[in-house]
Design a protein around this motif. Structure first.
Motif, short mmCIF file in Angstrom:
data_model
loop_
_atom_site.label_atom_id
_atom_site.label_comp_id
_atom_site.label_asym_id
_atom_site.label_seq_id
_atom_site.Cartn_x
_atom_site.Cartn_y
_atom_site.Cartn_z
N GLY A 170 0.79 -1.22 0.00
CA GLY A 170 0.00 0.00 0.00
C GLY A 170 0.82 1.27 0.00
N ARG A 171 2.12 1.16 -0.26
CA ARG A 171 3.01 2.33 -0.29
C ARG A 171 4.08 2.15 -1.35
N SER A 172 4.59 3.25 -1.86
CA SER A 172 5.65 3.21 -2.85
C SER A 172 6.97 2.80 -2.20
N VAL A 173 7.87 2.25 -3.01
CA VAL A 173 9.20 1.87 -2.56
C VAL A 173 10.17 2.99 -2.92
N ARG A 174 10.90 3.50 -1.94
CA ARG A 174 11.77 4.65 -2.15
C ARG A 174 13.25 4.30 -2.25
N ARG A 175 13.67 3.21 -1.62
CA ARG A 175 15.11 2.94 -1.57
C ARG A 175 15.36 1.48 -1.24
N MET A 176 16.49 0.96 -1.73
CA MET A 176 16.98 -0.34 -1.31
C MET A 176 18.38 -0.17 -0.75
N ARG A 177 18.66 -0.89 0.33
CA ARG A 177 19.99 -0.81 0.93
C ARG A 177 20.36 -2.17 1.53
N GLY A 178 21.64 -2.36 1.77
CA GLY A 178 22.12 -3.59 2.37
C GLY A 178 23.63 -3.65 2.34
N VAL A 179 24.16 -4.81 2.63
CA VAL A 179 25.60 -5.05 2.63
C VAL A 179 25.87 -6.28 1.78
N ILE A 180 26.89 -6.21 0.92
CA ILE A 180 27.27 -7.35 0.10
C ILE A 180 28.60 -7.90 0.59
N ALA A 181 28.72 -9.23 0.59
CA ALA A 181 29.93 -9.87 1.09
C ALA A 181 30.23 -11.11 0.27
N HIS A 182 31.49 -11.52 0.30
CA HIS A 182 31.95 -12.73 -0.39
C HIS A 182 32.44 -13.70 0.69
N VAL A 193 39.64 -16.01 -6.40
CA VAL A 193 38.19 -16.04 -6.56
C VAL A 193 37.62 -14.62 -6.50
N ARG A 194 36.90 -14.23 -7.55
CA ARG A 194 36.32 -12.88 -7.63
C ARG A 194 34.91 -12.97 -8.19
N VAL A 215 21.98 -8.87 -10.08
CA VAL A 215 22.74 -9.82 -10.90
C VAL A 215 24.11 -10.05 -10.29
N THR A 216 24.50 -11.31 -10.16
CA THR A 216 25.87 -11.65 -9.80
C THR A 216 26.48 -12.48 -10.91
N THR A 217 27.73 -12.17 -11.25
CA THR A 217 28.47 -12.94 -12.26
C THR A 217 29.87 -13.20 -11.76
N ASP A 218 30.52 -14.21 -12.35
CA ASP A 218 31.91 -14.48 -11.99
C ASP A 218 32.82 -13.51 -12.73
N SER A 219 33.96 -13.21 -12.14
CA SER A 219 34.92 -12.28 -12.75
C SER A 219 36.13 -12.99 -13.35
N ASP A 220 36.16 -14.31 -13.20
CA ASP A 220 37.38 -15.03 -13.59
C ASP A 220 37.07 -16.29 -14.37
N LEU A 238 21.64 0.57 -15.25
CA LEU A 238 22.55 0.23 -14.16
C LEU A 238 22.54 1.33 -13.11
N ARG A 239 22.28 0.95 -11.85
CA ARG A 239 22.24 1.91 -10.75
C ARG A 239 23.35 1.67 -9.72
N PHE A 240 23.92 0.47 -9.68
CA PHE A 240 25.00 0.18 -8.73
C PHE A 240 25.80 -1.00 -9.26
N GLU A 241 27.12 -0.99 -9.00
CA GLU A 241 27.94 -2.15 -9.32
C GLU A 241 29.14 -2.22 -8.39
N ARG A 242 29.52 -3.43 -8.08
CA ARG A 242 30.77 -3.72 -7.38
C ARG A 242 31.43 -4.85 -8.15
N LEU A 243 32.58 -4.59 -8.73
CA LEU A 243 33.19 -5.53 -9.67
C LEU A 243 34.47 -6.12 -9.10
N GLY A 244 34.67 -7.41 -9.41
CA GLY A 244 35.92 -8.08 -9.09
C GLY A 244 36.25 -8.14 -7.61
N PHE A 245 35.25 -8.24 -6.75
CA PHE A 245 35.55 -8.23 -5.32
C PHE A 245 35.81 -9.64 -4.80
N ARG A 246 36.67 -9.70 -3.80
CA ARG A 246 37.08 -10.96 -3.19
C ARG A 246 36.69 -10.98 -1.71
#
Length: 469
Positions: free
Chosen positions: A376-388, A402-403, A444-449, A414-422
């Motif tokens: 019943g309400r609009s979505v204004r933002r998404m947030r969180g923490v990404i880890a490997h 491993v990346r 989306v998650t993809t492999d870097s190697d 595209l609104r956000f990206e973190r590339l090649g993180f270990r």
């Protein structure tokens, strides 16, 4: 007094008794009345615990052992206190009332050794065995109890149930028909009594609503979106096969979450969950891949063309309730690979609400319009923490390089990206703002190697923030 309808006896409202041989044991053996070939074919996970009250505790050797609260054929749940909501892959849902002892027999069958439960199966043909009776739900809502003397009580809230005393010869004439508002009792001697005044007030047909202590009133967890929670429902866990979109048999048929899913280059709908528009596995070759039902595509680089296991979500539970608290799998093959149970449980302990697992290469698209409609309400933002959580240092051979890549798209932009993180790069916060008219959110998650080995990518406390009411 009884009458026949199509070979099935209908219990009249007045008291009725029929004597048969007493039956049932506590061994946990599959009853002979259940199609043994179906049980044999029902390998892997055939049920899952959806939700629980906060006061749940387990009796000895009675807790689930799977990270995502899934249950295999033969698993036994011994509940000491509280209520559990359990879903079977055949479509039935039950609420188990403590103290209770239940064994899973198949996609549409269970055995209640003791305690109370209520259930619903719109599709029908759910089989529940007790020490004294076989209860067949043919599309209804019902309650069943087994007391300390192993007597079985059956109440029908809606629809129709068939009851047959155990070890009576199976035939159309051996089934007794109960319809809405009717009840019966099968005692340990084999007598059936109908027309009883059954106190069904102790049988809860819904889990009580318990407000979240980890989420604010304007927050929606991605855990609830992935697992398909409704408003006011806090599912414990959930999973989606990115190759099929199913929550049922695939990926439940795999006894571990480490099953490869090879890309077929297509967006797959998630029909059972309106909050999700689709899932996909990016192809090995660089090029476009459709990411939402409006036809939008994005272009990604080359990958290994496969993912590992399911997209999953797992809520943080109190230490006293979580059956995997303190589990250390060390170098053994865990839920997601080597050492992952210990690593995931450690992260859960320090999270606020829970984790979402997105092992490269995979994508999932959320329908923001459906979230708005539900909340019943609009979505204004998404947030969180990404880890490997790469654990190759505990395996042989070691994979020090491993990346992984992580990207967020909104309506194909595209609104956000973190590339090649270990793993050694540590955790990273992410955030995306939404504008009026934004429809599809794609992760989306993809492999870097060129390899997805040990790419254990997780989102910690991923939250959608709603607009003020």
């Amino acid at each position: 007094m009884s009458s026949h309808r199509g070979g099935v006896k209908e219990l009249a409202p007045q008291r009725q008794e029929t004597q048969v041989a007493a039956a049932g044991d506590q061994s946990g053996n599959v009853p002979g009345e259940l199609d043994s070939s179906r049980v044999k074919d029902s390998t892997g996970f055939v049920a899952r615990i959806l939700a629980a009250t906060k006061d749940v505790t387990w009796s000895a050797d009675g807790a689930p052992t799977d990270f995502l609260m899934r249950l295999e054929v033969g698993n036994r749940i011994r509940l000491a206190t509280g209520l559990l909501k359990i879903e079977f892959s055949g479509g039935a849902e039950i609420i188990l009332h403590a103290p209770a002892d239940l064994q899973v027999l198949g996609p549409d069958a269970a055995r209640l050794f003791s305690g109370n439960l209520t259930g619903r199966s719109d599709a029908g043909s759910f089989n529940l065995f007790t020490p004294a009776a076989k209860v067949i739900d043919v599309g209804t809502e019902f309650g069943v109890s087994v007391d300390a003397d192993r007597n079985t009580g059956v109440s029908v809230f809606d629809g129709e149930v068939h009851v047959r005393p155990m070890q009576q010869e199976e035939s159309p004439d051996s089934l007794f028909r109960l319809t809405r508002g009717m009840s019966a009792r099968v005692d340990r001697r084999g007598f059936i009594q109908s027309g009883l005044d059954v106190d069904s007030s102790r049988l809860r047909r819904l889990l009580p609503h318990e407000a979240s202590t980890t989420l604010g009133a304007s927050e929606v967890s991605l855990i609830d979106i992935i697992s398909g929670s409704g408003v006011g429902e806090r599912r414990l866990a959930g999973s989606i096969d990115p190759a099929t979109g199913y929550w049922g048999q695939p990926p439940w048929q795999q006894t571990k979450g480490v099953e490869p899913r090879v890309s077929h280059g297509q967006l797959v709908s998630v029909d059972w969950n309106p909050l999700l528009d689709g899932v996909f596995v990016p192809p090995a070759e660089a090029g476009p891949i459709q990411i939402d039902s409006s036809g939008r595509s994005i272009t990604l680089g080359p990958t290994c063309g496969a993912t590992w296991g399911s997209i999953w979500a797992r809520r943080r539970l109190d230490h006293s309730f979580d059956p995997l608290a303190g589990v250390r799998d060390e170098n053994e093959q865990g839920f997601w690979g080597v050492g992952t149970i210990a690593a995931l449980m450690e992260r859960l302990q320090w999270s606020r609400d829970g984790l979402v697992g997105i092992h490269p290469n995979v994508g999932v698209t959320v329908d923001l319009d459906e979230v708005r409609l539900q909340r019943g309400r609009s979505v204004r933002r998404m947030r969180g923490v990404i880890a490997h959580l790469e654990k190759s240092h505990e395996s042989s051979p070691l994979y020090p390089g491993v990346r992984a890549d992580f990207r967020i798209y909104v309506d194909g932009t595209l609104r956000f990206e973190r590339l090649g993180f270990r793993r050694s790069d540590g955790d990273s916060q992410f955030g995306v703002n939404f504008e009026d008219g934004d429809r599809f959110l794609t992760l989306v998650t993809t492999d870097s190697d060129a390899s997805n080995a040990f790419d254990h990518v997780i989102l910690i406390d991923p939250i959608l923030e709603l607009a003020d009411p």
